[in-house]
Design a protein around this motif. Sequence first.
Motif, PDB file in Angstrom:
ATOM      1  N   ILE A 128       0.811  -1.126  -0.125  1.00 29.50           N
ATOM      2  CA  ILE A 128       0.025  -0.067   0.155  1.00 29.50           C
ATOM      3  C   ILE A 128       0.947   1.330   0.159  1.00 29.50           C
ATOM      4  N   ARG A 152      -4.928  -1.154   6.088  1.00 29.10           N
ATOM      5  CA  ARG A 152      -5.132  -1.716   4.770  1.00 29.10           C
ATOM      6  C   ARG A 152      -3.794  -2.425   4.368  1.00 29.10           C
ATOM      7  N   PRO A 180      -0.938  11.255   3.400  1.00 31.87           N
ATOM      8  CA  PRO A 180      -0.621  10.812   4.846  1.00 31.87           C
ATOM      9  C   PRO A 180      -1.021  11.621   5.977  1.00 31.87           C
ATOM     10  N   GLU A 183       0.365   5.580   0.416  1.00 36.17           N
ATOM     11  CA  GLU A 183      -0.632   6.552   0.757  1.00 36.17           C
ATOM     12  C   GLU A 183      -0.068   8.087   0.358  1.00 36.17           C
ATOM     13  N   ALA A 239      -4.453   3.946   6.276  1.00 38.82           N
ATOM     14  CA  ALA A 239      -3.713   3.116   5.270  1.00 38.82           C
ATOM     15  C   ALA A 239      -2.736   2.128   6.036  1.00 38.82           C
ATOM     16  N   LEU A 268       3.847  -0.858   3.908  1.00 38.67           N
ATOM     17  CA  LEU A 268       3.380   0.454   3.562  1.00 38.67           C
ATOM     18  C   LEU A 268       4.422   1.369   2.995  1.00 38.67           C
ATOM     19  N   ASN A 328      -5.868   9.625   7.588  1.00 38.30           N
ATOM     20  CA  ASN A 328      -5.710   8.598   6.349  1.00 38.30           C
ATOM     21  C   ASN A 328      -4.547   7.648   6.848  1.00 38.30           C
TER      22      ASN A 328
END
Length: 818
Positions: free
Chosen positions: A331, A368, A336, A333, A365, A374, A340
């Motif tokens: 993932i 996810r 950020p 982002e 995030a 990430l 989020n």
Amino acid sequence: MLIKTSKVKPLKAAELCATFKTINKTVKTDHMTQSMCMMGHSEAVDAIKFSARIKHPNFNLFALGQTGCGRHRTVMEILRVEAQRQSEPSDWVYVHNFETPHKPIAIQLPAGQAIRLKKAMQNLVDDLANEIPALFQADAYQNDRRSMEQEYGQIGDDAVSFVIEKAKEKGLALLRTPMGFIITAMKDDQPIKPHEFSELPDAEKELIEADIKAVQEHLEIALKQIPENEKNHRRAIEKLNSEVALGGVESAISDLFKKFGHIPKMPEYLAAVKRDLIENAEQFLNSGPAVHAGAFPVATTKHYKEPQYYVYAVNIIHPSDATASKAAPVITEDLPTLSNLVGHVEHFSEMGAILTDHTMIRPGALHRANGGFLVLDIRKVLTEPFAWDALKRCIKSQNISIISAQDRLSLSSTISLEPDPIPLNIRFALVGDRRLYYLLAAFDPEFLELFKVQADFDDSVFSSDETIQNFTQVLKNITTENNLLPLSKKAISRLLVEATRLADDAEKLSLNVQFFSDTICEANFLAVENKSKTITDAHISTAIEQAESRANRPQRLTYEAIDRDTLLIETSGDVVGQINALSVLKVGDFQFGRPSRLTARVRAGKGKVVDIEREVELGGPLHSKGVLILSSYLATHFALDVPMSLWASIVFEQSYGGVDGDSASAAELFALISALSECAIDQSFAVTGSINQFGKIQPIGGINEKIEGFFDVCASRALTGTQGVIMPKSNIKNLALRPRVIEAVKIKKFHIFPIETVDEGIELLMNAKPGMRDKAGQFQTGTINHKVEMRLLKFADQIKKYQKTDTSNDIVSEMKNV
């Protein structure tokens, strides 16, 4: 005029730029090297793989390097490959907490089970919405309900009837009114009116009042029994409803226990759902459409979407949808913010109240990416309030806790939720430039503890058959991925030349993939406009020139000022104590060379070289260091047996901004030597280079821009064939000059001289021998160095004479200290 006896020869055109021929043979490279952005980054690639595979939670990654080198894309490509090697992460859901509603419960489920649980709970609600009304409409339930209502109704009637009988025995009546019960005396079967009662004898009134009081006591006892009777009635109805609902709920929920009862926390949750369904079974009797002002749609055909059933809903946090990949998630982002990253809780307004529930928890995030990777841009994270702090807190606690900025600032007065923290299992990869990495390492004591793996992307790679082949493959990948015209061989060679210029090294290739992608896209546009079938070297050159032209307004204004003699620059003639120094100006991402007039003046003094730029705080520390070095060279190279009796000033004329760097120290020294020897400097030359205390000329940066800057000024006034640039010999490997300069050198209209020592520069600039010390330690008479030393000795003699004639003179006093 060029000195014919100089040992320093000008560079040939072939030495001014690297040349390439595209390699046709196949060079063995692995798949990763041929990838779009991984060329030349083998150590960084290994670091990324190491961080992805090690299980320790603090071995997170920081990918650092210059912008455009493909850091982000390389990290994403490698992590996607590594994600395929890892197992699919668990699902996470939030469910309603029936004991403490403001603290939703987080439940971990095996991969793929979250969507099954959600659908199962939806089916449960829909099934009960159909089954429970049927159970309550059955004859058996209706008969039991009527019997129960008659039973409890009779109890209440009997209590009131008893009071009525007692009233009749005493000749009284119990009347029911909207305000309650009234006890009154009777006469001829009619209530006595107030005026009639007042006319009765006192004894009779007292007797009636006594009877009324006695009946009223019986009434109070009966009325006290009514609420208790009604409470017993309600409890009996609730018990009956629970008994009826129990069978339907147990039948419907037993399947959920079979499917999910083996999962931790699920038996307790399903038991709580069962209790609540039984206790609130009557909610299914009035199921129907409802108005809801929140974010969820109202559907009359799906009962689980009605607001009263939201307590049974399952909010899937990870994966966020049913189409999630079977591999570990990767993932990124782009925004950020705090919410989020760690998620947030939404609210809705209903009848003036701000409400929320567990279905309005939104994942961030971190949710996810849980169980995977990430990737974040560190600059974006640092610019968002509380984001960096929240990220570190989650890594240290190994939990994802949802908290809002309002909560952090204690500004929120709205009732919100406190969801269970979710265990964190993420490998973080931050992408940023080197400056941010070292600033964080210096000022954030937690940074290096949490991000232990450094993937440093190289800016350039040494040119070889293999790297040229890989570079060619990268260029071809750019055209393929962007659906562009193919590159001709000459176009690839032209881009290779540009790669050496970006690397500032003729032996290296720049790894700034973004620059080449932008250049090829612009060249493709030109090729399409010209209806060409390929992108040629002419298209590449035009694209580069146009890109520079769009950004070179400061350069045009500077050169215009020089042409109009607003900025005074000489490109011909001879002047004592004056020289053309070269510097580089950078505006945005565009930089260009600019000549500046540098002058020096000397006289007898106390041995001080005044750097005017430093005195007015326009000179930076590196520039000041260069001036001190040249002062040391003068003091240790000339007039060694007498005190240094020089006062000198150096200044960049018409300089109105800051000056830093030591690349002008050679030019400053030549200007001082010219002023001391009173020998003129040829203004056809510009000089760049730094010096050390031994008179060696050292390399500097921006050599290509500096040479081209002076060339363009000379070209605008017409090239005379005597003009040129004197540069450090050690910078030859950095040359990647534009074709216009190379062509002028080729036809001997412009010259570039590489020097290694101060003496070589003196010989070129002043068209005279510098002079060497003989066995007696004296410079050859008539040489530049001899003239400098004689001038310094003369200054020392002047100071000595002043000392004898005027002991109060400040200079003399200072010389005594020397």
